[in-house]
Design an enzyme around this catalytic site. Sequence first.
Site, PDB file in Angstrom:
ATOM      1  N   CYS A  67       1.403 -13.810  -7.227  1.00 32.71           N
ATOM      2  CA  CYS A  67       1.544 -15.144  -6.740  1.00 32.71           C
ATOM      3  C   CYS A  67       1.175 -16.255  -7.906  1.00 32.71           C
ATOM      4  CB  CYS A  67       0.582 -15.420  -5.482  1.00 32.71           C
ATOM      5  SG  CYS A  67       0.491 -16.953  -4.825  1.00 32.71           S
ATOM      6  N   CYS A  76       0.300 -19.465  -7.223  1.00 30.27           N
ATOM      7  CA  CYS A  76      -0.545 -20.532  -6.597  1.00 30.27           C
ATOM      8  C   CYS A  76      -1.806 -20.713  -7.101  1.00 30.27           C
ATOM      9  CB  CYS A  76      -0.640 -20.438  -5.194  1.00 30.27           C
ATOM     10  SG  CYS A  76      -2.419 -19.383  -4.613  1.00 30.27           S
TER      11      CYS A  76
END
Lengths: 377, 377
Positions: A309, A311
Amino acid sequence: MYKLLAKDGRAKRGEFHTVHGTIQTPVFMNVGTTAAIKGAVSTQDLQEMKTQVELSNTYHLHVRPGDEVIKKLGGLHKFMVWDKPILTDSGGFQVFSLAGLRKIKEEGVYFNSHVDGRKIFMGPEESMRIQSNLASTIAMAFDECPPHPAERSYMQDSVDRTTRWLIRCREELNRLNTLEDTINKNQMLFGINQGGTYRDIRIEHAKRISELDLNGYALGGLAVGESHAEMYYIIEETMPYLPLEKPTYLMGVGTPENILESVERGVDFFDCVYPARNGRHGHAYTNHGKMNLLNAKYELDSAPIEEGCGCPVCRHYSRAYIRHLLKAKEMLGLRLMVTHNLYFYNNMMEEIRGAIEEQRYAEYKKNKLNGFAQGEE
Amino acid sequence: MYKLLAKDGRAKRGEFHTVHGTIQTPVFMNVGTTAAIKGAVSTQDLQEMKTQVELSNTYHLHVRPGDEVIKKLGGLHKFMVWDKPILTDSGGFQVFSLAGLRKIKEEGVYFNSHVDGRKIFMGPEESMRIQSNLASTIAMAFDECPPHPAERSYMQDSVDRTTRWLIRCREELNRLNTLEDTINKNQMLFGINQGGTYRDIRIEHAKRISELDLNGYALGGLAVGESHAEMYYIIEETMPYLPLEKPTYLMGVGTPENILESVERGVDFFDCVYPARNGRHGHAYTNHGKMNLLNAKYELDSAPIEEGCGCPVCRHYSRAYIRHLLKAKEMLGLRLMVTHNLYFYNNMMEEIRGAIEEQRYAEYKKNKLNGFAQGEE
């Protein structure tokens, strides 16, 4: 203002041009009810979370700090330091769900503030004036959100009134947009389709409001207690009666699964409090289903919430650290969870746009749903 | 490890070399009790807040998530994602202020956890083992924090025991630093001077612990109820008996005024919860005194908290917006306040270092105090 770039089945891939920049659709709007995202996420943070549109709540801002205050401070964009598009709701939903005793009249709604109990009146003109003061990019029409379930006759009367209110909204916003001291003279208006789960009322209403040539059209009054199957059915049946060359917005929906199903039925805009609310309760969204970070099995887990991910949370922090923060009731834990979840939603929308462009949406959706079904919970 | 770069009167400007980088002193350490700064500030944020040293609390981390857990995860630095210096306190202060019923014995202290009430024993060896597991840069010696006021005879006995404990701490940490599975084999030890407001006990104790050739020396048991004048007097009288070629640390102090006065008396390290706690209550530090952001006069104020402030908050957000967030009880409001206040402290320390280097500390201090006295509150 809306340009349809591609279709894959009924799924739309569009571009919506506004004075605050272009929105790539399908898009998930990030909810900042009181001009702030819950979980201590700042508008500066949103820049690295793939956020395209922020959504604020007219009713909350009218009550506190007051839309006149925000107007004096130069409008919502300046107030919260966000130069990309902002959508404001009409205040209607909060009037019908949050406020105390209320009376619905032809002119509008009389109710009590949920903060201090003082009497407030809001009708189509008031909602437009407040939203004009807030100077959002997109204003939502003031409508009645009928209870679910509602009698057919109640629903028909309500929808008819919502149509009359919509015409008043359009007239008032057109007027406001020409006033000299209006901050955003290009404020746009989305109308809202209602009708509960009555297919014929929905369709009839969709046809009527489509004639008004608004900037966009929303489906309201869904995800209020009906089953997912009923909701998908109503979306599927109603959507063909809304203009293809305008963006569509499914209000307040929903889970990643709901979004995948609704995109397939032609929805452009979404918003929902789930990613923030679930994050605050320790639930993280991943491509393998939801994870409960409070689970003891993450105590010594040095992996990020989701491997790969991109993020700002997964690039730095571990499951074990976030779990500790949540257990210790440190605010930072909530912030990291909300950040990851909003990014997950925003990133999924980016994937969705790519899949529609490349005409592989059905396959993308199938794989995504299979991933979720592995569910860690 | 400590290099005295400049002196201006008794004010010291030093450099403290550690395995996690060099600390420029005087320095204010930013408190992250449970391995997180209060107010949802992340260790990534600290990078742009001029933070040099993070301080975590041994007692809290021992209770939750447990120092063994943190050791298994690679130590505090890896756990909270912070590669600069970390100082851990000894747990002593919390044992004496937070914990339930306790018994002080020669071997250490028996007490109950404030989280779940379970019995815990902590003595010098336990404190060192916990801090070694946490793998902080600097460990603090386990001491007794005597109550204020305390009888002379109680104080003398307490200080004598604290000295015996310090010797045991040094021995245990030396042993731990040689063990193969110790994460930070260069963990340093600061001793703590006690004696309340008894000048002669303080001085006698300072002389005794100075002989132990530790990495640094702290003044403990101040700002516990005595007047500021008494505190400054004790610092002034004791400091000459601590080695000039070692860093000194005034524990838990204090206001910007306290820091300015104490730097003048030769203090290198500070820590205090004030900037974070006051920030959470709406009080912002500025060069013109403290501001209460909840004050109605800021409702329409589009200026930053302080004009010219380079902090990540003042570069973007207005007083009016922050006031609104605080009123609406949005977590983001707390985060912005804490961020500004910690930056204010860290930035003031940078100014202090410059003033000492340039031999203009007295003038700097005078101007700074004059500014604070304009006090907006």
